[in-house]
Design a protein around this motif. Structure first.
Motif, PDB file in Angstrom:
ATOM      1  N   GLY A  16      -6.722 -55.079  16.591  1.00 50.30           N
ATOM      2  CA  GLY A  16      -5.688 -55.706  16.272  1.00 50.30           C
ATOM      3  C   GLY A  16      -5.214 -56.334  16.629  1.00 50.30           C
ATOM      4  O   GLY A  16      -4.466 -57.699  16.140  1.00 50.30           O
ATOM      5  N   GLN A  17      -5.360 -56.701  18.097  1.00 46.42           N
ATOM      6  CA  GLN A  17      -4.722 -58.103  18.530  1.00 46.42           C
ATOM      7  C   GLN A  17      -5.762 -59.014  18.341  1.00 46.42           C
ATOM      8  O   GLN A  17      -5.559 -60.590  18.066  1.00 46.42           O
ATOM      9  N   LYS A  18      -7.028 -58.627  18.240  1.00 47.41           N
ATOM     10  CA  LYS A  18      -7.937 -59.824  18.102  1.00 47.41           C
ATOM     11  C   LYS A  18      -8.101 -60.475  16.218  1.00 47.41           C
ATOM     12  O   LYS A  18      -7.440 -61.855  16.147  1.00 47.41           O
ATOM     13  N   LYS A  19      -7.418 -59.340  15.205  1.00 50.43           N
ATOM     14  CA  LYS A  19      -7.297 -59.858  13.614  1.00 50.43           C
ATOM     15  C   LYS A  19      -5.780 -60.924  13.674  1.00 50.43           C
ATOM     16  O   LYS A  19      -5.394 -62.168  13.643  1.00 50.43           O
ATOM     17  N   ALA A  20      -4.889 -60.760  14.577  1.00 53.84           N
ATOM     18  CA  ALA A  20      -3.712 -61.555  15.489  1.00 53.84           C
ATOM     19  C   ALA A  20      -3.683 -62.111  16.064  1.00 53.84           C
ATOM     20  O   ALA A  20      -2.834 -63.550  15.404  1.00 53.84           O
ATOM     21  N   PHE A  21      -4.748 -62.383  16.487  1.00 53.66           N
ATOM     22  CA  PHE A  21      -4.449 -63.606  17.402  1.00 53.66           C
ATOM     23  C   PHE A  21      -5.236 -64.337  16.506  1.00 53.66           C
ATOM     24  O   PHE A  21      -4.750 -65.474  16.497  1.00 53.66           O
ATOM     25  N   SER A  22      -6.106 -64.431  15.719  1.00 48.85           N
ATOM     26  CA  SER A  22      -7.296 -65.456  14.965  1.00 48.85           C
ATOM     27  C   SER A  22      -6.263 -65.307  13.742  1.00 48.85           C
ATOM     28  O   SER A  22      -6.550 -67.309  13.204  1.00 48.85           O
ATOM     29  N   GLU A  23      -5.391 -64.759  13.509  1.00 51.83           N
ATOM     30  CA  GLU A  23      -4.574 -65.969  12.167  1.00 51.83           C
ATOM     31  C   GLU A  23      -3.461 -66.312  12.442  1.00 51.83           C
ATOM     32  O   GLU A  23      -2.940 -67.568  11.787  1.00 51.83           O
ATOM     33  N   THR A 103     -13.326 -64.602  11.990  1.00 52.02           N
ATOM     34  CA  THR A 103     -13.153 -63.888  12.889  1.00 52.02           C
ATOM     35  C   THR A 103     -12.332 -62.727  12.543  1.00 52.02           C
ATOM     36  O   THR A 103     -12.508 -61.501  12.754  1.00 52.02           O
ATOM     37  N   TYR A 104     -10.943 -63.410  11.675  1.00 54.36           N
ATOM     38  CA  TYR A 104     -10.211 -62.470  10.725  1.00 54.36           C
ATOM     39  C   TYR A 104     -10.602 -61.549   9.664  1.00 54.36           C
ATOM     40  O   TYR A 104     -10.017 -60.746   9.684  1.00 54.36           O
ATOM     41  N   LYS A 108     -10.059 -57.961  10.299  1.00 51.48           N
ATOM     42  CA  LYS A 108      -9.811 -57.249   9.555  1.00 51.48           C
ATOM     43  C   LYS A 108     -10.231 -55.927   8.283  1.00 51.48           C
ATOM     44  O   LYS A 108     -10.299 -55.192   7.867  1.00 51.48           O
ATOM     45  N   SER A 109     -11.867 -56.290   8.004  1.00 57.99           N
ATOM     46  CA  SER A 109     -12.686 -55.231   7.493  1.00 57.99           C
ATOM     47  C   SER A 109     -12.769 -54.315   8.350  1.00 57.99           C
ATOM     48  O   SER A 109     -13.213 -53.474   8.266  1.00 57.99           O
ATOM     49  N   SER A 110     -13.331 -54.555   9.884  1.00 60.15           N
ATOM     50  CA  SER A 110     -13.135 -53.212  10.840  1.00 60.15           C
ATOM     51  C   SER A 110     -12.393 -52.756  11.126  1.00 60.15           C
ATOM     52  O   SER A 110     -12.498 -51.644  10.646  1.00 60.15           O
TER      53      SER A 110
END
Length: 120
Positions: A16-23, A103-104, A108-110
């Motif tokens: 979730g953090q990785k997704k938020a950072f990428s976004e 990355t996003y 998201k898919s993960s």
């Protein structure tokens, strides 16, 4: 075999953090691209105006709080140099945007996969 709740929670948090950072970074890159597009357009308009001037016209460039008379060929050379630099910046921003989008999407898919399987 299922993943313990603590490990699952930690995994979800990391993804979730990785997704938020990428976004967030993706939005920044898009804003930077928009700014570079505006700069490129301004350079093009300036170059068109300078090209349309007679050769004996005095052209002034702003330097701090003053203006300096600059020959037209020097102004044209500066505009071309700035244009090339902006093109390189745009290429780098496009690469960065592509990477961040990948990355996003992967995050998201993960995240969806982990939630769908429930840690099994």
């Amino acid at each position: 075999m299922s993943i313990p709740n603590e490990a699952l929670q930690k995994l979800l948090q990391e993804i979730g953090q990785k997704k938020a950072f990428s976004e967030q970074q993706l939005l920044v890159v898009k804003q930077q691209k928009a700014a570079r597009n505006r700069e490129t357009r301004m350079l093009q308009l300036t170059a068109n105006e300078v090209d349309s001037l007679p050769k004996d016209t005095k052209v002034y460039e702003g330097v701090g709080k003053m203006f300096v008379c600059t020959p037209i060929p020097d102004v044209q050379k500066r505009l071309v140099t700035e244009g090339v630099a902006l093109e390189k910046e745009m290429e780098n921003l496009n690469k960065k945007e592509h990477y961040l989008q990948q990355t996003y999407d992967n995050s998201k898919s993960s995240l969806e996969q982990v939630l769908r399987t429930g840690g099994r």
